[in-house]
Design a protein around this motif. Structure first.
Motif, mmCIF file in Angstrom:
data_model
loop_
_atom_site.group_PDB
_atom_site.id
_atom_site.type_symbol
_atom_site.label_atom_id
_atom_site.label_comp_id
_atom_site.label_asym_id
_atom_site.label_seq_id
_atom_site.Cartn_x
_atom_site.Cartn_y
_atom_site.Cartn_z
ATOM 1 N N GLY A 298 0.799 -1.219 0.000
ATOM 2 C CA GLY A 298 0.000 0.000 0.000
ATOM 3 C C GLY A 298 0.833 1.271 0.000
ATOM 4 O O GLY A 298 0.337 2.338 0.348
ATOM 5 N N ASN A 299 2.086 1.172 -0.437
ATOM 6 C CA ASN A 299 2.965 2.340 -0.395
ATOM 7 C C ASN A 299 2.911 3.112 -1.713
ATOM 8 O O ASN A 299 3.645 2.818 -2.650
ATOM 9 N N ILE A 300 2.044 4.076 -1.757
ATOM 10 C CA ILE A 300 1.855 4.865 -2.974
ATOM 11 C C ILE A 300 2.019 6.331 -2.620
ATOM 12 O O ILE A 300 1.604 6.772 -1.539
ATOM 13 N N ASP A 301 2.632 7.084 -3.539
ATOM 14 C CA ASP A 301 2.767 8.523 -3.298
ATOM 15 C C ASP A 301 1.396 9.177 -3.368
ATOM 16 O O ASP A 301 0.536 8.782 -4.161
ATOM 17 N N TRP B 262 -4.318 7.256 6.379
ATOM 18 C CA TRP B 262 -3.933 7.010 4.990
ATOM 19 C C TRP B 262 -2.467 6.564 4.898
ATOM 20 O O TRP B 262 -2.138 5.564 4.276
ATOM 21 N N LYS B 266 -2.780 2.725 5.991
ATOM 22 C CA LYS B 266 -3.295 2.341 4.667
ATOM 23 C C LYS B 266 -4.802 2.157 4.689
ATOM 24 O O LYS B 266 -5.362 1.297 4.009
#
Lengths: 312, 312
Positions: A298-301, B262, B266
């Motif tokens: 879930g590591n999104i900018d 967030w 997540k």
């Protein structure tokens, strides 16, 4: 080659180091499917499993000399977190175009970051030279039996949470460490490896019966976590033996899956972590009852996430 | 007044209708706290628990004549989903400024939506008149023993998932249905009700020992789910008896909690669902070991979510 006993041993070794992530339900195209939410793992991805297993196996002298890894971010964070907990120095070689959030989070865990240019430099050579300088141990992101066994603990949890093995497990695939580990953990399940189009070298390797690297002209992809140029004899060997199936998804299908996760699941899932969901949502893979899809990270900018969500 | 046996009966009645939501871990100001992720419940909030319990208790004749509810959105969706499953007609009175996502999702479940102006119209009068016209049953959002008992099933799950009752449970509070239900389910835990500043009528009621409504001049709040003008004798009675504590949080603290959810968890959490987390993150309430905070909902409009996240 690692086997199921190695996964069981890994589970014992890393218990207390990793979270048991929830197995959630979703209705997809009329079928109830299960989602293994590894985006809720510490570090936002499954990678802590393998990294913890590998680092816990370091000898005392190896711990003192530190570890080196290369990764676009999720393995980087996994290694950095595991290293910090053990008091081991970690140096991570990351591409300069890795998501800023992944670089910052890795640095926040106390790792030393060495950036390289993905187009002109060789990350393996950089990492090897750094490791040689300090006598440090290189921790591969998938081409390692302990890493594969560690990732497989997600599969043990799936079977435990369901009370049995599911008929099929759909897994986002870069180098194949997670898919191979789950294959070992769940010997009766059908494994399906999902990759972004153009980066579907596992699919082509499985179809051709030998390791085929990604084509030099592979298109850009949002799935930074799955941009692996070549799978490994370990991961390919396990998945070939199990007659795993490969499926590819388009960038648009990935974007839709990221939106679905936000809107319907209330989860933040990065593009590379959403490809298995994308395969089911798009119908590229028919969602049957008794299917588990892994949401691997879930590591999104924020900018990218906002942009994808705003396309709705 | 409902009691613990009503919560146990509700749990049996609605099992299979609601999800067992995960109890997640987070590090907050140096303490490990548990988060009950009701934003991952079907409908994106805990409300399906109470609504399912209430609707399953309708007599056959009542089912035929339908139900009416008023809600800014989460109770609306809970009632709409429960009604659809039972084949019961549902009419929901919603404020015209409710989040668009909540209105759309409620309509998508087949409910009839009647919009009203929050500033000039009386939703209770509208709902009563609609119910009278059709002989339909009014389903309150918190002032009802079956609703409170249904929400309490979240508390039973917390105790089951932890293997014991936690020392304290921090609960987002509008009308107090969730907090009161959890109080019944967990008789040994300390209950802490969190509200947005200006809407902290439960806090003031608990401090003054009698029900005090929200002041006419209450400021605007992002926590649409918690804009309840007055708690009820049932919810207040239960929480007063248990010496529950009230805490209020600022809009800024809520925004920070939405961002933390967030980035670190997540999870998509709406402002009203994030107030308990906000109380802990801000230090308004010291995060002790053995604390559970409820993330009560995740239904937030994309524009607002993007705006809050971009403030980071």
């Amino acid at each position: 080659m690692p086997d199921r006993n190695d996964v069981l041993a890994a589970a014992e070794r890393i218990s207390g180091q990793v979270l048991k992530t929830p197995l959630l339900q979703a209705q997809i195209r009329g079928a109830r499917v299960w989602l293994k939410a590894e985006c809720l793992q510490t570090g936002g991805a499954f990678k802590l499993r393998g990294a913890s297993n590998r680092l816990l196996k370091l000898a005392p002298g190896e711990r003192r000399r530190g570890v080196v890894a290369f990764s676009s971010g999720n393995h980087a964070q996994g290694v950095a977190i595991a290293a910090k907990r053990l008091g081991v120095r970690a140096t991570i070689v990351m591409p300069s175009d890795a998501p800023a959030l992944k670089i910052e989070a890795t640095r926040a865990e106390g790792a030393t970051i060495v950036l390289y240019d993905r187009r002109t430099e060789d990350r393996v050579a950089i990492a090897r030279s750094l490791a040689d300088e300090e006598g440090a141990t290189l921790v591969p992101s998938f081409d390692d039996p302990d890493i594969v066994a560690g990732q497989g603990t997600a599969g043990l949890e799936i079977a435990e949470q369901l009370g049995r093995e599911p008929r099929q497990i759909v897994v986002p695939t870069g180098g194949g460490g997670l898919a191979a580990g789950i294959a070992l953990a769940c010997p009766a399940a059908r494994l399906i490896c999902v990759e972004p189009e153009g980066w579907d070298d596992m699919r082509r390797s499985l179809e051709q019966g030998e390791i085929v690297p990604v084509d030099g002209g592979a298109p850009p992809t949002l799935c930074d976590a799955l941009q692996t140029p070549r799978v490994s004899p370990i991961t390919f060997g396990i998945l070939q033996e199990r007659s795993a199936l490969g499926v590819s998804v388009t960038e648009d299908q990935v974007r839709q899956a990221v939106r679905f996760a936000w809107r319907e699941l209330k989860l933040v899932v990065e593009p590379g972590g959403a490809v298995a969901l994308a395969a089911l949502l798009s119908g590229k893979l028919a969602p049957e009852e008794d299917t588990v899809a892994v949401l691997s990270g879930g590591n999104i900018d924020l900018d990218l996430h906002s942009r994808i969500l705003a396309e709705a």
